[in-house]
Design a protein around this motif. Structure first.
Motif, PDB file in Angstrom:
ATOM      1  N   PHE A 184      39.031  48.184  38.938  1.00 14.14           N
ATOM      2  CA  PHE A 184      39.953  49.208  39.408  1.00 14.14           C
ATOM      3  C   PHE A 184      41.418  48.810  39.260  1.00 14.14           C
ATOM      4  O   PHE A 184      42.299  49.548  39.675  1.00 14.14           O
ATOM      5  N   THR A 185      41.713  47.640  38.701  1.00 14.41           N
ATOM      6  CA  THR A 185      43.102  47.228  38.445  1.00 14.41           C
ATOM      7  C   THR A 185      43.240  46.710  37.015  1.00 14.41           C
ATOM      8  O   THR A 185      42.295  46.145  36.454  1.00 14.41           O
ATOM      9  N   GLU A 186      44.423  46.906  36.440  1.00  9.37           N
ATOM     10  CA  GLU A 186      44.706  46.425  35.088  1.00  9.37           C
ATOM     11  C   GLU A 186      46.231  46.323  34.905  1.00  9.37           C
ATOM     12  O   GLU A 186      46.918  47.363  34.919  1.00  9.37           O
ATOM     13  N   PRO A 187      46.793  45.122  34.785  1.00 11.80           N
ATOM     14  CA  PRO A 187      46.104  43.832  34.795  1.00 11.80           C
ATOM     15  C   PRO A 187      45.647  43.434  36.196  1.00 11.80           C
ATOM     16  O   PRO A 187      46.141  43.959  37.189  1.00 11.80           O
ATOM     17  N   SER A 188      44.713  42.475  36.235  1.00 10.07           N
ATOM     18  CA  SER A 188      44.182  41.962  37.500  1.00 10.07           C
ATOM     19  C   SER A 188      44.513  40.483  37.616  1.00 10.07           C
ATOM     20  O   SER A 188      44.588  39.767  36.599  1.00 10.07           O
ATOM     21  N   VAL A 189      44.706  40.022  38.843  1.00 13.83           N
ATOM     22  CA  VAL A 189      45.075  38.620  39.057  1.00 13.83           C
ATOM     23  C   VAL A 189      44.362  38.072  40.283  1.00 13.83           C
ATOM     24  O   VAL A 189      44.040  38.807  41.229  1.00 13.83           O
ATOM     25  N   GLU A 190      44.103  36.767  40.245  1.00 13.85           N
ATOM     26  CA  GLU A 190      43.743  36.014  41.440  1.00 13.85           C
ATOM     27  C   GLU A 190      45.034  35.409  41.972  1.00 13.85           C
ATOM     28  O   GLU A 190      45.886  34.953  41.189  1.00 13.85           O
ATOM     29  N   VAL A 191      45.195  35.397  43.293  1.00 10.61           N
ATOM     30  CA  VAL A 191      46.442  34.943  43.894  1.00 10.61           C
ATOM     31  C   VAL A 191      46.192  33.675  44.691  1.00 10.61           C
ATOM     32  O   VAL A 191      45.305  33.642  45.554  1.00 10.61           O
ATOM     33  N   ASP A 192      46.961  32.634  44.388  1.00 13.21           N
ATOM     34  CA  ASP A 192      46.894  31.372  45.120  1.00 13.21           C
ATOM     35  C   ASP A 192      48.161  31.204  45.946  1.00 13.21           C
ATOM     36  O   ASP A 192      49.244  31.667  45.554  1.00 13.21           O
ATOM     37  N   ILE A 215      43.566  32.831  47.826  1.00 15.08           N
ATOM     38  CA  ILE A 215      43.469  33.640  49.050  1.00 15.08           C
ATOM     39  C   ILE A 215      43.076  35.092  48.799  1.00 15.08           C
ATOM     40  O   ILE A 215      42.515  35.746  49.680  1.00 15.08           O
ATOM     41  N   LEU A 216      43.361  35.664  47.622  1.00 16.03           N
ATOM     42  CA  LEU A 216      43.047  37.088  47.453  1.00 16.03           C
ATOM     43  C   LEU A 216      43.057  37.481  45.986  1.00 16.03           C
ATOM     44  O   LEU A 216      43.446  36.694  45.116  1.00 16.03           O
ATOM     45  N   GLY A 217      42.614  38.719  45.740  1.00 20.33           N
ATOM     46  CA  GLY A 217      42.670  39.318  44.416  1.00 20.33           C
ATOM     47  C   GLY A 217      43.581  40.524  44.436  1.00 20.33           C
ATOM     48  O   GLY A 217      43.732  41.183  45.465  1.00 20.33           O
ATOM     49  N   ALA A 218      44.207  40.819  43.296  1.00 19.41           N
ATOM     50  CA  ALA A 218      45.174  41.916  43.253  1.00 19.41           C
ATOM     51  C   ALA A 218      45.341  42.401  41.825  1.00 19.41           C
ATOM     52  O   ALA A 218      44.693  41.904  40.887  1.00 19.41           O
ATOM     53  N   GLY A 219      46.220  43.369  41.657  1.00 15.76           N
ATOM     54  CA  GLY A 219      46.525  43.874  40.327  1.00 15.76           C
ATOM     55  C   GLY A 219      47.198  45.232  40.387  1.00 15.76           C
ATOM     56  O   GLY A 219      47.394  45.812  41.470  1.00 15.76           O
ATOM     57  N   MET A 220      47.540  45.743  39.216  1.00 15.07           N
ATOM     58  CA  MET A 220      48.115  47.086  39.111  1.00 15.07           C
ATOM     59  C   MET A 220      46.981  48.105  39.039  1.00 15.07           C
ATOM     60  O   MET A 220      45.976  47.882  38.340  1.00 15.07           O
ATOM     61  N   VAL A 221      47.122  49.185  39.769  1.00 13.51           N
ATOM     62  CA  VAL A 221      46.062  50.201  39.816  1.00 13.51           C
ATOM     63  C   VAL A 221      45.770  50.695  38.399  1.00 13.51           C
ATOM     64  O   VAL A 221      46.676  51.061  37.647  1.00 13.51           O
ATOM     65  N   HIS A 222      44.496  50.707  38.054  1.00 10.93           N
ATOM     66  CA  HIS A 222      44.077  51.120  36.717  1.00 10.93           C
ATOM     67  C   HIS A 222      44.490  52.584  36.468  1.00 10.93           C
ATOM     68  O   HIS A 222      44.280  53.451  37.332  1.00 10.93           O
ATOM     69  N   PRO A 223      45.076  52.878  35.304  1.00 11.47           N
ATOM     70  CA  PRO A 223      45.491  54.262  35.014  1.00 11.47           C
ATOM     71  C   PRO A 223      44.361  55.280  35.153  1.00 11.47           C
ATOM     72  O   PRO A 223      44.585  56.414  35.601  1.00 11.47           O
ATOM     73  N   HIS A 224      43.137  54.864  34.808  1.00  4.54           N
ATOM     74  CA  HIS A 224      42.015  55.797  34.907  1.00  4.54           C
ATOM     75  C   HIS A 224      41.705  56.124  36.369  1.00  4.54           C
ATOM     76  O   HIS A 224      41.304  57.255  36.691  1.00  4.54           O
ATOM     77  N   VAL A 225      41.899  55.154  37.279  1.00  8.61           N
ATOM     78  CA  VAL A 225      41.694  55.401  38.707  1.00  8.61           C
ATOM     79  C   VAL A 225      42.701  56.436  39.199  1.00  8.61           C
ATOM     80  O   VAL A 225      42.359  57.368  39.925  1.00  8.61           O
ATOM     81  N   LEU A 226      43.957  56.275  38.788  1.00  7.23           N
ATOM     82  CA  LEU A 226      44.983  57.252  39.168  1.00  7.23           C
ATOM     83  C   LEU A 226      44.631  58.638  38.638  1.00  7.23           C
ATOM     84  O   LEU A 226      44.727  59.640  39.350  1.00  7.23           O
ATOM     85  N   GLU A 227      44.202  58.679  37.396  1.00  5.90           N
ATOM     86  CA  GLU A 227      43.893  59.953  36.754  1.00  5.90           C
ATOM     87  C   GLU A 227      42.726  60.651  37.439  1.00  5.90           C
ATOM     88  O   GLU A 227      42.764  61.857  37.688  1.00  5.90           O
ATOM     89  N   MET A 228      41.663  59.893  37.779  1.00 10.03           N
ATOM     90  CA  MET A 228      40.497  60.488  38.433  1.00 10.03           C
ATOM     91  C   MET A 228      40.844  61.053  39.804  1.00 10.03           C
ATOM     92  O   MET A 228      40.191  61.973  40.296  1.00 10.03           O
ATOM     93  N   ASN A 229      41.864  60.498  40.443  1.00  9.62           N
ATOM     94  CA  ASN A 229      42.233  60.925  41.785  1.00  9.62           C
ATOM     95  C   ASN A 229      43.409  61.905  41.796  1.00  9.62           C
ATOM     96  O   ASN A 229      44.000  62.147  42.848  1.00  9.62           O
ATOM     97  N   GLY A 230      43.737  62.462  40.624  1.00 13.29           N
ATOM     98  CA  GLY A 230      44.729  63.527  40.580  1.00 13.29           C
ATOM     99  C   GLY A 230      46.164  63.093  40.397  1.00 13.29           C
ATOM    100  O   GLY A 230      47.079  63.864  40.679  1.00 13.29           O
ATOM    101  N   PHE A 231      46.406  61.863  39.902  1.00 20.17           N
ATOM    102  CA  PHE A 231      47.768  61.373  39.669  1.00 20.17           C
ATOM    103  C   PHE A 231      48.002  61.225  38.164  1.00 20.17           C
ATOM    104  O   PHE A 231      47.078  60.872  37.417  1.00 20.17           O
ATOM    105  N   ASP A 232      49.209  61.437  37.752  1.00 22.20           N
ATOM    106  CA  ASP A 232      49.577  61.299  36.343  1.00 22.20           C
ATOM    107  C   ASP A 232      50.040  59.860  36.101  1.00 22.20           C
ATOM    108  O   ASP A 232      51.115  59.467  36.564  1.00 22.20           O
TER     109      ASP A 232
END
Length: 344
Positions: free
Chosen positions: A253-261, A283-300
């Motif tokens: 669900f994120t692209e790019p995705s990162v592990e955070v230390d 400590i955690l995982g993170a990333g930029m929201v995948h464009p397809h996730v935004l699109e499926m939920n009604g965002f451009d």
């Protein structure tokens, strides 16, 4: 006339022998009730000559009054005795030491959750909630994990039926919030809560654990915004002076995705047994929201972007408080929980 005297004497003896209010009530019914002995005497009046009826009636009434007065007197005595016994049994010796009340403390996981909520509420985020029994649609499909997607193998799931499950991550709450927004910006929220995965419980794994995921969607949101947010969080949670680093990773669900230390708070990044000499702790995982996730939920995705992150509350608590076994959080051992009085 002798029959009246016999009934009266028997009644007075029975009343005097009554040991409690229940026995006295039984005597009342026996002698004064509609089918009692005194009422039976009144019924005999019809068999007497006319000239004897007045005297007989007066004697029966006198008998009835004597029995009633005896009952009332005995009732007062028994009530007084019952009150004295009750007071004696309930007597409190004020010279005895008082009973010490054992007070609980806030659970360490709730402490971490509240600390994160206070941190992000102060940054303008809202706290979202959602169901633990979730639909496949929100848990997987809207998070860019369609059926038969290999990423589903990363999360061994408790299914209730083919379309219903125990949520495997709080990303499901993010998807619900994106759907409710109907494309309106900005979105800033965190989603703390329990999640479930089919896992063998040991010192570092549990079939039930807690996550707190964050989501920001708006115009011109960048990876630098994510880094600044997480660095601020690390400094607040683990002490000032913490640094973070990103390592490439993969989340559907994120692209790019990162592990955070985060730089080790125990050795200040110099290397110790906790960080295994590296100076860093994941400590955690993170990333930029995948464009397809935004699109499926009604965002451009051409007009907006966002970042997301997820942290395990047990992971943070274990690092922050030096806990070496995740199972301690779920055993309700008061000896363990009392250690957190000083943090509450």
């Amino acid at each position: 006339m002798s029959r009246i005297e016999e009934v009266q004497n028997a009644a007075l003896q029975t009343i005097a022998k009554a040991k409690d209010l229940a026995e006295l009530q039984a005597a009342r019914v026996q002698y004064l009730g509609k089918k009692g002995s005194i009422q039976a005497l009144m019924a005999e009046m019809r068999n007497l000559p006319k000239e004897e009826k007045p005297a007989f009636g007066q004697m029966v009434n006198a008998c009835k009054q004597a029995v009633s007065e005896a009952i009332e007197s005995r009732q007062a005595e028994l009530q007084k005795e019952a009150l004295e016994k009750g007071m004696e049994s309930e007597k409190i010796d004020i010279t005895l030491p008082g009973t010490q009340t054992t007070l609980g403390t806030t659970h360490p996981l709730l402490m971490i959750q509240q600390e994160l909520e206070d941190l992000f509420l102060g940054m303008g985020y809202k706290v979202a909630e959602g169901p633990e029994v979730e639909q496949d649609y929100y848990n997987f499909e809207l998070a860019n994990i369609p059926k038969d997607h290999p990423a589903r193998d990363m999360q061994d799931t408790f299914y209730i039926d083919p379309n219903t499950l125990l949520r495997t991550h709080t990303t499901a709450m993010q998807m619900r919030e994106l759907e409710k927004a109907h494309g309106e910006l900005p979105i800033k929220l965190i989603c703390p809560g329990k999640v479930y995965r089919r896992d063998d419980d040991d010192a570092t794994h549990s079939h039930q654990f807690m996550q707190c995921e964050g989501l920001v969607v708006g115009e011109h949101v960048t990876l630098a915004d994510l880094k600044g947010t997480l660095e601020f969080m690390a400094n607040r949670m683990f002490g000032e002076g913490r640094k973070i680093r990103f390592r490439p990773s993969y989340f559907p669900f994120t692209e790019p995705s990162v592990e955070v230390d985060v730089s080790c708070p125990f050795c200040d990044g110099k290397g110790c047994s906790v960080c295994k000499g590296s100076g860093w702790i994941e400590i955690l995982g993170a990333g930029m929201v995948h464009p397809h996730v935004l699109e499926m939920n009604g965002f451009d995705p051409e007009k907006c972007s966002g970042f997301a992150f997820g942290v395990g509350l047990e992971r943070v608590a274990m690092l922050k408080y030096g806990i070496d076994d995740i199972r301690n959080f779920y055993t309700n051992d008061q000896r363990f929980l009392k250690n957190f009085d000083r943090f509450d």
